[in-house]
Design an enzyme around this catalytic site. Sequence first.
Site, PDB file in Angstrom:
ATOM      1  N   HIS A 124      55.664  37.448  41.942  1.00  0.00           N
ATOM      2  CA  HIS A 124      56.985  37.289  41.321  1.00  0.00           C
ATOM      3  C   HIS A 124      57.620  38.655  41.052  1.00  0.00           C
ATOM      4  O   HIS A 124      58.761  38.925  41.446  1.00  0.00           O
ATOM      5  CB  HIS A 124      56.828  36.490  40.025  1.00  0.00           C
ATOM      6  CG  HIS A 124      58.092  36.308  39.236  1.00  0.00           C
ATOM      7  ND1 HIS A 124      58.684  35.080  39.067  1.00  0.00           N
ATOM      8  CD2 HIS A 124      58.868  37.183  38.545  1.00  0.00           C
ATOM      9  CE1 HIS A 124      59.777  35.215  38.328  1.00  0.00           C
ATOM     10  NE2 HIS A 124      59.905  36.488  37.999  1.00  0.00           N
ATOM     11  N   GLU A 125      56.859  39.531  40.373  1.00  0.00           N
ATOM     12  CA  GLU A 125      57.411  40.846  40.026  1.00  0.00           C
ATOM     13  C   GLU A 125      57.660  41.689  41.275  1.00  0.00           C
ATOM     14  O   GLU A 125      58.630  42.444  41.342  1.00  0.00           O
ATOM     15  CB  GLU A 125      56.471  41.581  39.075  1.00  0.00           C
ATOM     16  CG  GLU A 125      56.183  40.842  37.775  1.00  0.00           C
ATOM     17  CD  GLU A 125      57.441  40.385  37.052  1.00  0.00           C
ATOM     18  OE1 GLU A 125      58.436  41.139  37.045  1.00  0.00           O
ATOM     19  OE2 GLU A 125      57.436  39.270  36.499  1.00  0.00           O
ATOM     20  N   GLU A 173      64.671  44.466  29.028  1.00  0.00           N
ATOM     21  CA  GLU A 173      65.579  43.418  29.487  1.00  0.00           C
ATOM     22  C   GLU A 173      65.965  42.483  28.339  1.00  0.00           C
ATOM     23  O   GLU A 173      65.088  42.027  27.604  1.00  0.00           O
ATOM     24  CB  GLU A 173      64.920  42.608  30.614  1.00  0.00           C
ATOM     25  CG  GLU A 173      65.888  41.700  31.320  1.00  0.00           C
ATOM     26  CD  GLU A 173      65.270  41.013  32.532  1.00  0.00           C
ATOM     27  OE1 GLU A 173      65.995  40.763  33.498  1.00  0.00           O
ATOM     28  OE2 GLU A 173      64.063  40.732  32.518  1.00  0.00           O
ATOM     29  N   HIS A 194      60.938  41.086  42.883  1.00  0.00           N
ATOM     30  CA  HIS A 194      62.041  41.756  42.193  1.00  0.00           C
ATOM     31  C   HIS A 194      62.304  43.166  42.715  1.00  0.00           C
ATOM     32  O   HIS A 194      63.400  43.708  42.497  1.00  0.00           O
ATOM     33  CB  HIS A 194      61.738  41.848  40.698  1.00  0.00           C
ATOM     34  CG  HIS A 194      62.011  40.603  39.938  1.00  0.00           C
ATOM     35  ND1 HIS A 194      63.174  39.885  40.067  1.00  0.00           N
ATOM     36  CD2 HIS A 194      61.276  39.947  38.988  1.00  0.00           C
ATOM     37  CE1 HIS A 194      63.140  38.835  39.253  1.00  0.00           C
ATOM     38  NE2 HIS A 194      62.001  38.853  38.589  1.00  0.00           N
ATOM     39  N   ASN A 214      59.879  46.651  36.375  1.00  0.00           N
ATOM     40  CA  ASN A 214      60.294  48.044  36.464  1.00  0.00           C
ATOM     41  C   ASN A 214      59.788  48.626  37.788  1.00  0.00           C
ATOM     42  O   ASN A 214      58.581  48.695  38.018  1.00  0.00           O
ATOM     43  CB  ASN A 214      59.687  48.853  35.313  1.00  0.00           C
ATOM     44  CG  ASN A 214      59.790  48.140  33.986  1.00  0.00           C
ATOM     45  OD1 ASN A 214      60.861  47.728  33.578  1.00  0.00           O
ATOM     46  ND2 ASN A 214      58.649  47.976  33.317  1.00  0.00           N
TER      47      ASN A 214
END
Length: 855
Positions: free
Chosen positions: A304-305, A126, A308, A274
């Site tokens: 948090h991840e 990213e 996503h 990912n």
Amino acid sequence: METLTRDDALARSLNVNATEIDVYIDVSNAKTDAKTFYSKSTLRFRSQAKSTFVDLIAASVDAVRVNGEAAKFEVSDTRVILNDLPVDKDLEVEIESQCYYSSTGEGLHRYRDPEDGETYLYTQFEPTDARRAWACFDQPDIKPNWRFTVKAPQGWTVLSNQVEESRAAEGDAVTRTFRRTPALSSFITAVVAGPYAHVDGGVWSGGASDGLHADIPLGVYCRESLAKYLDADDILKVTRQGLDFYHEHYGFTYPWGKYDQVFVPEYNLGAMENPGCVTFNEKMISRDTPTKAARQSRANVIFHEMCHMWFGDLVTPKWWDDLWLKESFADNQGSMGLTEKTEFASEWATFAAGRKEWAYKQDQLPTTHPIAADIPDVEAAKNNFDGITYAKGAAVLKQLVAYVGKDAFFAGARAYFQKHAFKASSMNDFLEALEAASPRDNLQEWVKAWLQTAGPSKLSVTRLEDSYEVRQTSVDLATGQEIVRPHRINVGMYKLEDEKLVRTGLHEITLEGQRLEVHAPSGADLILPNDDDLTYAVVELGERELKVALKYVSTMEHATSRAVVWSALWAAVRGEQLDPAEYVRAVSKHVVVEEDDAVASDLLANALFALTHYMPRARRIEEAARFANSAIDAITKSESADRKREWAISSARALVLAGEPGDDQLQFLFDLATQNSPLLTVGPTLAWRARITLAALGQMSEEEIAAHVKADPSGEAEVFAMQANAARPGRIGRQKAWTRVLEEDMANEKMSAILAGLQAGSLGHGAIGFAGDFFDLALPYWENHTIGMGKRFILGAYPSVIDASAKEDAEALRYMAAHWLSTYEEAPRALTRLMQEAQDELERSFRIQSKWLTK
């Protein structure tokens, strides 16, 4: 190096319809000294133009074919430009290249573990570094289906976004092919390879309100030499709680198959989302016993991840202007999820005391920007992973939830996922879904006030005879225009009872103008606007409130209320309304009884920052010694192993600032450094913290540092030792360390360690710094390194500590900082932004020190 602009990306997405990309990489040479690896991409797409480009940064481009025939192409430093393409026809473009192994954390990073000699690989892309590992359309709104094939040494673990479908042995190597992914942006594709240790986490089974069911295999990975420290049970417990939370609220069953979490070395970020192969900074695995605050921080990152997987992966922002549409949401939902589903029920207090301070600081810099920012190119995007996009956005979303209601917010999110799944979206797409679910009919005005303006609101209270007035001051710092934002807030009324601040009333109000009068009985000792921290606003306390807060903040019952008060006190320090020494002393007094470990950790960090930056040298030395003594005294009295460790770390850092510690303080440090303290159990990381302090104070030799590395031959020790050696006094040694940074091709973490050591040495023994060299070399260094390494250099080497009492030196430093900006007006925007921000903080430090210089 050519940068990808928004206009370029828009033009390409209009012309290119990409369906599939197959990637084959051969990393079977990774354990050798080879600098490159073979990479082949097969891209299937249709083009509406006779020419387009594929993103690629490579050592060489060896072959390009279109539908099996040699292509007409050109190669730039970042692109393969395809010419004479058949228009609106199915195309299969094959690009073979040699790509570089990375040591900067960008692209395919390679790490060699000094402890056991093993080699580890992982990707980090990213926003646009997939092009460093394979040819692709490296922009977020082009989402093909990917298939990865990886040839790697025998005995290695190899992971990608999907499960392995097949493998074949080829001599000393194994070739693995992975299942094709759903539609996926390039920046979240992933390959991880190496002898990673694995913990099988079993299967999470369940589904969302869409009626689907998922059996999700869970895996946790880390380097083999770290495996003995991996607390996988805690990680997996939080992971399961996260999957419960998001399936309960999002109405869209997890679509990515497996859920692997890999802790990787020399990582530039906290983590990366990912799908199916989430990567984390391995510093989240503590070689000491992890504290509750550290576990809470890691749990927040896990949540948090995971957010996503929906906000960002399932539905992806079309361009980096809407970066907030994934990062703000993940920050907000991570804190909400932790509060509702885990043992960390006071996470919103931690957010208010720590994460949100990052937002307030960023939002008052001259480079502040709206949450929905203007991002003309990917260079600008890289600098917008900041406190505004993450923490301010999260805080504003908390206000949005309060404004429209939690049920409406999640109903809008569910509709958004269903409509835009596996596609790219914009802010208007989300707002359309939210407006349909919300009872509010003026969300566009809300968006304009909150998302398209810059700078924090400020809330204050004026006492009247039988009422009080809440006032907001909101100025769009991007335009200088005064604005009015709607605030749905609570105002807490507090009275002193038996030496405690007791909340006697809570007024829920909606402030839609500049001021609102609220009738209430007189006699409150503290009136606290934004109690419960529902909105994003700096709270300005009057002189009376400041005195009460400084004395009684720790007696307030609710953790979030205490955090809001601490935030207001820190704002008063930064606004030159409160002597930083008073703040530091208040932290020393109250943190001992602060119930929330994570809040306590944030307060200690603020106190150390104030000692370092907001006090001239003589006062810094005096207050740092007092602070360190308070911390050591707290260690002797505490029964909490977690608190003991936090205070030990803080005291070690404070003693760097104390100049010449006394015998008892030095003995305390030596006991930590030798892991033989009578006060607490000392793990290897804490021991190295003490060794770095001793080195900065001139109390540890190179030979002693080397002996510690021999006893602890880990990769972590190698980096700590570099920091310790750079911190030692001696002009020749410091010059050699500085030269290494400038001339050696070293890994990202090692460079940062040396720079941190040089900074510590300047504080610890007053050694001469490299300010003059830095300002001369900032631009050349930036131009000759990746943006990731450039940011590390600027942030690590900038001479950020000033001494206002040394007038000549202070003026020289201020002149150099201002002169650079006026001289290099045409420097790259990303570099200029970092230099502007650093100069602004330097000037703030000078003003604060000057205000209290005679105290």
